[in-house]
Write a protein that holds these residues in place. Structure first.
Motif, PDB file in Angstrom:
ATOM      1  N   ARG A 145       0.797  -1.230   0.000  1.00  0.00           N
ATOM      2  CA  ARG A 145       0.000   0.000   0.000  1.00  0.00           C
ATOM      3  C   ARG A 145       0.828   1.277   0.000  1.00  0.00           C
ATOM      4  O   ARG A 145       0.280   2.367  -0.135  1.00  0.00           O
ATOM      5  CB  ARG A 145      -1.033  -0.005   1.118  1.00  0.00           C
ATOM      6  CG  ARG A 145      -0.514   0.070   2.518  1.00  0.00           C
ATOM      7  CD  ARG A 145      -1.653   0.182   3.543  1.00  0.00           C
ATOM      8  NE  ARG A 145      -2.516  -0.967   3.513  1.00  0.00           N
ATOM      9  CZ  ARG A 145      -2.810  -1.724   4.565  1.00  0.00           C
ATOM     10  NH1 ARG A 145      -2.326  -1.420   5.747  1.00  0.00           N
ATOM     11  NH2 ARG A 145      -3.597  -2.760   4.441  1.00  0.00           N
ATOM     12  N   HIS A 146       2.133   1.149   0.114  1.00  0.00           N
ATOM     13  CA  HIS A 146       3.017   2.325   0.032  1.00  0.00           C
ATOM     14  C   HIS A 146       3.347   2.692  -1.420  1.00  0.00           C
ATOM     15  O   HIS A 146       3.947   3.717  -1.680  1.00  0.00           O
ATOM     16  CB  HIS A 146       4.318   2.059   0.802  1.00  0.00           C
ATOM     17  CG  HIS A 146       5.184   0.997   0.186  1.00  0.00           C
ATOM     18  ND1 HIS A 146       4.879  -0.347   0.247  1.00  0.00           N
ATOM     19  CD2 HIS A 146       6.333   1.091  -0.528  1.00  0.00           C
ATOM     20  CE1 HIS A 146       5.808  -1.042  -0.398  1.00  0.00           C
ATOM     21  NE2 HIS A 146       6.708  -0.191  -0.882  1.00  0.00           N
ATOM     22  N   ARG A 147       2.905   1.860  -2.385  1.00  0.00           N
ATOM     23  CA  ARG A 147       3.266   2.031  -3.795  1.00  0.00           C
ATOM     24  C   ARG A 147       2.060   2.439  -4.633  1.00  0.00           C
ATOM     25  O   ARG A 147       0.945   1.973  -4.405  1.00  0.00           O
ATOM     26  CB  ARG A 147       3.807   0.712  -4.344  1.00  0.00           C
ATOM     27  CG  ARG A 147       5.064   0.238  -3.672  1.00  0.00           C
ATOM     28  CD  ARG A 147       5.418  -1.195  -4.028  1.00  0.00           C
ATOM     29  NE  ARG A 147       5.419  -1.429  -5.474  1.00  0.00           N
ATOM     30  CZ  ARG A 147       5.133  -2.612  -6.015  1.00  0.00           C
ATOM     31  NH1 ARG A 147       4.823  -3.661  -5.258  1.00  0.00           N
ATOM     32  NH2 ARG A 147       5.166  -2.763  -7.316  1.00  0.00           N
ATOM     33  N   CYS A 148       2.324   3.273  -5.649  1.00  0.00           N
ATOM     34  CA  CYS A 148       1.277   3.630  -6.596  1.00  0.00           C
ATOM     35  C   CYS A 148       1.831   3.600  -8.012  1.00  0.00           C
ATOM     36  O   CYS A 148       3.027   3.743  -8.229  1.00  0.00           O
ATOM     37  CB  CYS A 148       0.691   5.004  -6.292  1.00  0.00           C
ATOM     38  SG  CYS A 148       1.832   6.397  -6.455  1.00  0.00           S
ATOM     39  N   TYR A 149       0.920   3.379  -8.962  1.00  0.00           N
ATOM     40  CA  TYR A 149       1.242   3.442 -10.380  1.00  0.00           C
ATOM     41  C   TYR A 149       0.919   4.840 -10.896  1.00  0.00           C
ATOM     42  O   TYR A 149      -0.012   5.493 -10.425  1.00  0.00           O
ATOM     43  CB  TYR A 149       0.395   2.454 -11.185  1.00  0.00           C
ATOM     44  CG  TYR A 149       0.702   1.009 -10.950  1.00  0.00           C
ATOM     45  CD1 TYR A 149       1.964   0.482 -11.169  1.00  0.00           C
ATOM     46  CD2 TYR A 149      -0.308   0.140 -10.532  1.00  0.00           C
ATOM     47  CE1 TYR A 149       2.225  -0.863 -10.973  1.00  0.00           C
ATOM     48  CE2 TYR A 149      -0.060  -1.212 -10.335  1.00  0.00           C
ATOM     49  CZ  TYR A 149       1.206  -1.703 -10.554  1.00  0.00           C
ATOM     50  OH  TYR A 149       1.460  -3.031 -10.368  1.00  0.00           O
TER      51      TYR A 149
ATOM     52  N   CYS B 205      -0.239  14.806  -5.502  1.00  0.00           N
ATOM     53  CA  CYS B 205      -1.381  14.005  -5.045  1.00  0.00           C
ATOM     54  C   CYS B 205      -0.922  12.716  -4.363  1.00  0.00           C
ATOM     55  O   CYS B 205      -1.473  12.320  -3.329  1.00  0.00           O
ATOM     56  CB  CYS B 205      -2.302  13.673  -6.214  1.00  0.00           C
ATOM     57  SG  CYS B 205      -3.235  15.082  -6.849  1.00  0.00           S
ATOM     58  N   ALA B 206       0.090  12.071  -4.929  1.00  0.00           N
ATOM     59  CA  ALA B 206       0.599  10.824  -4.352  1.00  0.00           C
ATOM     60  C   ALA B 206       1.180  11.050  -2.960  1.00  0.00           C
ATOM     61  O   ALA B 206       0.971  10.254  -2.047  1.00  0.00           O
ATOM     62  CB  ALA B 206       1.637  10.198  -5.280  1.00  0.00           C
ATOM     63  N   LYS B 207       1.905  12.131  -2.807  1.00  0.00           N
ATOM     64  CA  LYS B 207       2.463  12.457  -1.482  1.00  0.00           C
ATOM     65  C   LYS B 207       1.345  12.722  -0.480  1.00  0.00           C
ATOM     66  O   LYS B 207       1.385  12.232   0.652  1.00  0.00           O
ATOM     67  CB  LYS B 207       3.387  13.672  -1.576  1.00  0.00           C
ATOM     68  CG  LYS B 207       4.712  13.378  -2.239  1.00  0.00           C
ATOM     69  CD  LYS B 207       5.563  14.637  -2.325  1.00  0.00           C
ATOM     70  CE  LYS B 207       6.914  14.359  -2.951  1.00  0.00           C
ATOM     71  NZ  LYS B 207       7.728  15.586  -3.062  1.00  0.00           N
ATOM     72  N   LYS B 208       0.346  13.502  -0.891  1.00  0.00           N
ATOM     73  CA  LYS B 208      -0.789  13.804  -0.003  1.00  0.00           C
ATOM     74  C   LYS B 208      -1.550  12.540   0.377  1.00  0.00           C
ATOM     75  O   LYS B 208      -2.120  12.458   1.458  1.00  0.00           O
ATOM     76  CB  LYS B 208      -1.731  14.808  -0.666  1.00  0.00           C
ATOM     77  CG  LYS B 208      -1.173  16.204  -0.706  1.00  0.00           C
ATOM     78  CD  LYS B 208      -2.120  17.166  -1.402  1.00  0.00           C
ATOM     79  CE  LYS B 208      -1.489  18.546  -1.475  1.00  0.00           C
ATOM     80  NZ  LYS B 208      -2.260  19.457  -2.325  1.00  0.00           N
ATOM     81  N   ALA B 209      -1.558  11.552  -0.517  1.00  0.00           N
ATOM     82  CA  ALA B 209      -2.253  10.293  -0.251  1.00  0.00           C
ATOM     83  C   ALA B 209      -1.427   9.338   0.605  1.00  0.00           C
ATOM     84  O   ALA B 209      -1.900   8.270   0.970  1.00  0.00           O
ATOM     85  CB  ALA B 209      -2.617   9.621  -1.576  1.00  0.00           C
ATOM     86  N   GLY B 210      -0.185   9.719   0.901  1.00  0.00           N
ATOM     87  CA  GLY B 210       0.642   8.903   1.782  1.00  0.00           C
ATOM     88  C   GLY B 210       1.483   7.848   1.092  1.00  0.00           C
ATOM     89  O   GLY B 210       2.074   6.995   1.754  1.00  0.00           O
ATOM     90  N   TYR B 211       1.571   7.902  -0.228  1.00  0.00           N
ATOM     91  CA  TYR B 211       2.417   6.935  -0.923  1.00  0.00           C
ATOM     92  C   TYR B 211       3.887   7.269  -0.687  1.00  0.00           C
ATOM     93  O   TYR B 211       4.255   8.422  -0.520  1.00  0.00           O
ATOM     94  CB  TYR B 211       2.137   6.948  -2.436  1.00  0.00           C
ATOM     95  CG  TYR B 211       0.790   6.404  -2.803  1.00  0.00           C
ATOM     96  CD1 TYR B 211       0.497   5.058  -2.654  1.00  0.00           C
ATOM     97  CD2 TYR B 211      -0.207   7.242  -3.289  1.00  0.00           C
ATOM     98  CE1 TYR B 211      -0.747   4.555  -2.993  1.00  0.00           C
ATOM     99  CE2 TYR B 211      -1.457   6.752  -3.629  1.00  0.00           C
ATOM    100  CZ  TYR B 211      -1.720   5.405  -3.476  1.00  0.00           C
ATOM    101  OH  TYR B 211      -2.949   4.911  -3.803  1.00  0.00           O
TER     102      TYR B 211
ATOM    103  N   LEU C 243       9.047   8.899  -2.822  1.00  0.00           N
ATOM    104  CA  LEU C 243       8.291  10.078  -2.419  1.00  0.00           C
ATOM    105  C   LEU C 243       8.541  10.448  -0.957  1.00  0.00           C
ATOM    106  O   LEU C 243       8.311  11.583  -0.569  1.00  0.00           O
ATOM    107  CB  LEU C 243       6.797   9.834  -2.632  1.00  0.00           C
ATOM    108  CG  LEU C 243       6.385   9.524  -4.064  1.00  0.00           C
ATOM    109  CD1 LEU C 243       4.933   9.094  -4.115  1.00  0.00           C
ATOM    110  CD2 LEU C 243       6.616  10.737  -4.946  1.00  0.00           C
ATOM    111  N   ALA C 244       8.963   9.489  -0.165  1.00  0.00           N
ATOM    112  CA  ALA C 244       9.212   9.746   1.256  1.00  0.00           C
ATOM    113  C   ALA C 244      10.707   9.847   1.521  1.00  0.00           C
ATOM    114  O   ALA C 244      11.500   9.188   0.873  1.00  0.00           O
ATOM    115  CB  ALA C 244       8.613   8.617   2.094  1.00  0.00           C
TER     116      ALA C 244
END
Length: 183
Positions: free
Chosen positions: A96-100, A125-131, A181-182
């Protein structure tokens, strides 16, 4: 996820990057079909699209109301000229830490800064979503896209020499890229 930002393009015009809701589904679907006809670097051909207008409306509505996914559109002079999105890899704890990430822009609009604007919006958006990690696949011959991805910090982590089998050119090598991203 809701998002709106205005950027200035290289030709001086404004581009609004915003959440694509079901109200623009018809135009988004049209742009999808056209972008997939204009380049051999995307996953599908226009004749493979099985999305109906109702499917597109449902997809965009789900993304617009999702806490961790987003589908954005780039609007210039009242017309959608590109789309991009962030989608979770899986909601399992280990992934769940990963996004496409995916993007497509109408060919007449390439080179104006729309791609960079959409990518930066998706990263935000990805950062705000916690990815913590964003991933994509790009055809190795797509040098402009590769340069853009590297410019924003993506790095290669693998290759698939027979990732796509193109109707036009045969095998296309896919480069797998990731962006941390983190910190």
């Amino acid at each position: 996820m809701k998002y709106t930002k205005t950027i200035e393009l290289k030709d001086g015009r404004n581009c609004i990057i915003k959440t694509a809701g079901k109200d623009v589904a018809k135009e988004v679907l049209s742009v999808f079909i056209q972008t997939h006809a204009e380049t051999d670097y995307l996953l599908t051909y226009p004749d493979e699209n099985s999305f109906t207008l109702e499917d597109e409306e449902a997809f965009l509505d789900k993304a617009a109301n999702h806490e961790r996914e987003v589908e954005l559109c780039a609007v210039v002079d009242g017309k959608i000229v590109g789309t991009a999105g962030v989608e979770l890899v899986d909601d399992k704890e280990k992934e769940r830490h990963r996004c496409y990430f995916g993007i497509s822009i109408l060919k007449n609009w390439w080179g104006l800064g729309i791609g960079l604007g959409l990518i930066e919006a998706c990263i935000d958006c990805a950062k705000k979503a916690g990815y913590e990690q964003m991933e994509l696949e790009v055809v190795a011959d797509n040098k402009p896209a590769m340069a853009l991805y590297k410019k924003v910090g993506f790095s290669e982590f693998g290759r698939n020499p027979k990732g796509f089998k193109s109707r036009l050119t045969g095998w296309q090598e896919l480069i797998l890229m990731r962006l941390e991203l983190a910190a």
